[in-house]
Design an enzyme around this catalytic site. Structure first.
Site, PDB file in Angstrom:
ATOM      1  N   ASP A   1       0.737  -1.137  -0.040  1.00 25.12           N
ATOM      2  CA  ASP A   1      -0.075   0.035   0.171  1.00 25.12           C
ATOM      3  C   ASP A   1       0.876   1.258   0.014  1.00 25.12           C
ATOM      4  O   ASP A   1       1.894   1.164   0.659  1.00 25.12           O
ATOM      5  CB  ASP A   1      -0.875  -0.009   1.326  1.00 25.12           C
TER       6      ASP A   1
ATOM      7  N   GLU B   1       1.058  -0.583  -5.198  1.00 23.85           N
ATOM      8  CA  GLU B   1      -0.121   0.493  -5.543  1.00 23.85           C
ATOM      9  C   GLU B   1       0.625   1.720  -5.911  1.00 23.85           C
ATOM     10  O   GLU B   1       0.941   2.546  -4.797  1.00 23.85           O
ATOM     11  CB  GLU B   1      -1.030   0.755  -4.470  1.00 23.85           C
TER      12      GLU B   1
END
Length: 654
Positions: free
Chosen positions: A360, A415
């Protein structure tokens, strides 16, 4: 050694010169391959050289000082607390800013100073507590503990060990408690890891919201009720969100407080292991949504101010705070921070048998500006230079190196919204080493089209461009919508398409209105064209496969702590009288056809038509011919399209 007087020190090759390029090619084993694929990266060859040399230097230093990355990444075997073979207890912490460190808990009546740690070099502290004479357990399973820190300013601080393996919040307590997790019969995995799938079809999941009831669902519930649905739908990979412990449920799991602890709000560590093991028995790969981009600013039950300073695990001062997320930022150049994060990666791979990670917030890690206020036009100068945080990039290279060395079939996904070149290229080419990146522009494009344009104004060329605009040989995970699009303030695609009529006209007994008809057909078309044209992998957020209505919102003060929108209404697709079942069946058929034909693992599609007047998109991939008619009111008979191969084609129609 200094150069002799009167002699000249050899000058470094001028930036961008042939000599500099030759030096870069000599230092980075497969850089030539990267530059062959993308010659526009040649002016930045020295950046790749510098990054690769930095990675190699740290890896070499780890080998020289720690005995190799294999040993270095096992920090959890010595840090924290550990029961010894003789029945004693060994404890170790890194607290460079502390004046003193002590262990307290139920086991000593919460006497804060009866068990002091011994100070070692480099800010480390250790403690050995000999066994009891009667050989009984010193710190029983389930008992509470705290590390006591005396700061240089004289404060007495009660902290949870950064290496704590289980924390829980009891009753109405605000903060989490550190609990010794040492069960007599730990879970033993029964099934081997699945082989790496050729085509990755990911079901993005959140355990807590996996029930239709207004409550936090459990690992057990997910194992028994959701895993069979995922298998039936044809997904071969699960991405589990919000597993690393986070004190604030509404953070969606992105404000981590305890990095080595599986969230106790869903159940026990053994129950999470059972979930992963059961998924493996079904041939399903399980990825962890890992958050190493930042951490919660909590100090009572988080990493922040662990040793009484703001510079233990994080950068000191303003650099250590993410202004938009109100969280703390790791100091990736710090030796012990590297040990902590790399050990954390290994812990989830080895203790819980995860098969890889979705990292993330990679954009925030890659740049000193964290992506804030940046549009990322695609100009290569945006990806190189002083704005890049090469310490963070080097950490990501080390993490990918570790993961793929330990388990070559592991999957890593970045990401990254910026489009950093070579992020998904091999480390040997000077790349980041990720297997995939998320194709984050695709869901934004669908939402934009639905919100801002009439159907007749949809631009076919722009849709095709968005779906195919990715770097050659850097694989992408395509998706029409993820959890981001469903969060409060936005809506699911189905709700954007059908809105209020989902409450009244989704019954098969109700009239098939134009709104519902359009919504169901576009929902199918958007997902299929994204699946077939958008990448080398596909992702769906749980429930969206059947057109989950409304939006996602966790209990918080702003909604009176309601769980009404923090759930997934799977019962809607089980009801034969509702039209949700048609979308669910389509999603299943789409995945099964991909399993049979393998378009995700095939080369990128050849687009033969993007006709603006007819609103037709046609392309070929994996020996299949796809034809999409996006015209709002025109159908066509005997429509002619060109194909690469002559012959008869099997016909699939949805």
């Amino acid at each position: 050694m200094a150069a002799p007087a009167g002699s000249a020190t050899p000058a470094a090759p001028a930036k961008g010169s042939e000599a500099a390029l030759a030096a870069a090619l000599a230092d980075v084993p497969e850089l030539a391959r990267l530059l062959e694929v993308d010659p526009y990266l040649k002016p930045f060859a020295e950046d790749f050289q510098r990054r690769y040399k930095k990675f190699s230097k740290i890896l070499s230093d780890i080998g020289e000082n720690e005995g190799g990355i294999d040993k270095f990444s096992r920090g959890y075997e010595s840090f924290g607390i550990h029961r010894c073979a003789d029945g004693g207890l060994y404890c170790k912490e890194w607290a460079p800013g502390a004046e003193g460190v002590f262990l307290t808990g139920d086991f000593n009546g919460w006497n804060p100073f009866s068990y002091p740690y011994k100070k070692l070099d480099y800010g480390k502290w250790e403690l050995y507590i000999p066994p009891k004479q009667n050989k009984s357990v010193l710190v029983p399973h389930g008992s509470k503990l705290k590390v006591v820190i005396t700061s240089k300013s004289g404060e007495i601080l009660y902290r949870i060990s950064p290496w704590a393996k289980y924390v829980a919040r009891e009753g109405g307590n605000v903060n989490y408690d550190w609990i010794c997790w040492d069960p007599e019969h730990p879970y033993k995995f029964k099934h081997s890891r699945p082989k790496k799938p050729k085509s990755v079809r990911i079901y993005e999941s959140h355990v807590g919201i996996s029930s239709h009831e207004g409550k936090i669902a459990s690992y057990k519930h997910f194992t028994c009720n959701v895993l069979p649905r995922i298998k039936d739908l044809g997904y071969n990979c699960i991405q589990l969100m919000a597993i690393m412990e986070h004190a604030y449920y509404a953070s969606f799991g992105y404000q981590i407080t305890s990095f080595f602890a599986a969230s106790s709000r869903y159940g026990t560590p053994e129950e999470l292991k059972e979930l992963v093991d059961t998924a493996h028995s079904m041939g399903i790969t399980v990825l962890l949504d890992v958050v190493h981009s930042h951490a919660s600013k909590n100090s009572e039950d988080g990493l922040n101010m662990f040793d009484g300073t703001d510079s233990c695990y994080f950068h000191s001062g303003p650099r250590g705070t993410h202004d938009l997320w109100d969280s703390k930022l790791f100091a990736y150049s710090n030796w012990e921070v590297l040990r902590f994060l790399l050990s954390n990666i290994r812990w989830w791979l080895e203790e819980y048998c995860f098969d890889g990670f979705r990292f993330d917030g990679v954009t925030s890690m890659l740049y000193h500006h964290h992506g804030m206020g940046q549009s990322f036009s695609g100009d290569y100068n945006e990806y190189f230079g002083l704005q890049v945080d090469e310490d963070a990039l080097t950490y990501l290279m080390l993490a990918n190196h570790l993961i793929h060395t330990l388990y070559p079939d592991s999957i890593t996904i970045a990401e990254d919204v910026s489009g950093m070149p070579a992020l998904c290229s091999p480390i040997s080419q000077g790349g980041g080493g990720f297997d995939y990146r998320l194709a984050m522009a695709i869901p934004d494009k669908w939402i934009q089209l639905i919100k801002e344009f009439k159907d007749e104004d949809w631009n076919m060329g722009n849709i095709v461009y968005t779906l195919t605009n990715r770097r050659y040989l850097e694989k992408c995970i395509a998706y029409a919508e993820s959890h981001d699009q469903a969060l409060v303030g936005d809506k699911t695609l189905a709700f954007w398409l059908m809105d209020a009529e989902m409450y009244t006209n989704m019954s098969v007994l109700a009239p098939f209105t134009p709104v519902i008809d359009r919504g169901i057909q576009l929902h199918k078309m958007i997902r299929l064209i994204t699946h077939a044209l958008g990448g080398e992998g596909y992702l769906n957020f749980m429930g969206n496969e059947f057109g989950h209505p409304e939006w996602l919102d966790f209990p918080r003060k702003g909604n009176n702590e309601s769980y009404h929108y923090a759930r997934r209404q799977f019962h809607l697709t089980d009801d034969d009288l509702l039209r949700y079942k048609f979308l669910n069946n389509f999603d299943r058929d789409m995945n099964r056809l991909e399993e049979r034909c393998g378009w995700l693992s095939a080369p990128q599609a050849f687009v033969s038509e993007k006709h603006e007047g007819n609103k037709i998109i046609a392309f070929e991939r994996a020996g299949l011919l796809f034809i999409f008619n996006f015209h709002p009111n025109k159908s066509y008979t005997d429509y002619r399209v060109g194909t690469a191969l002559p012959g008869k084609y099997p016909f699939f129609y949805w």
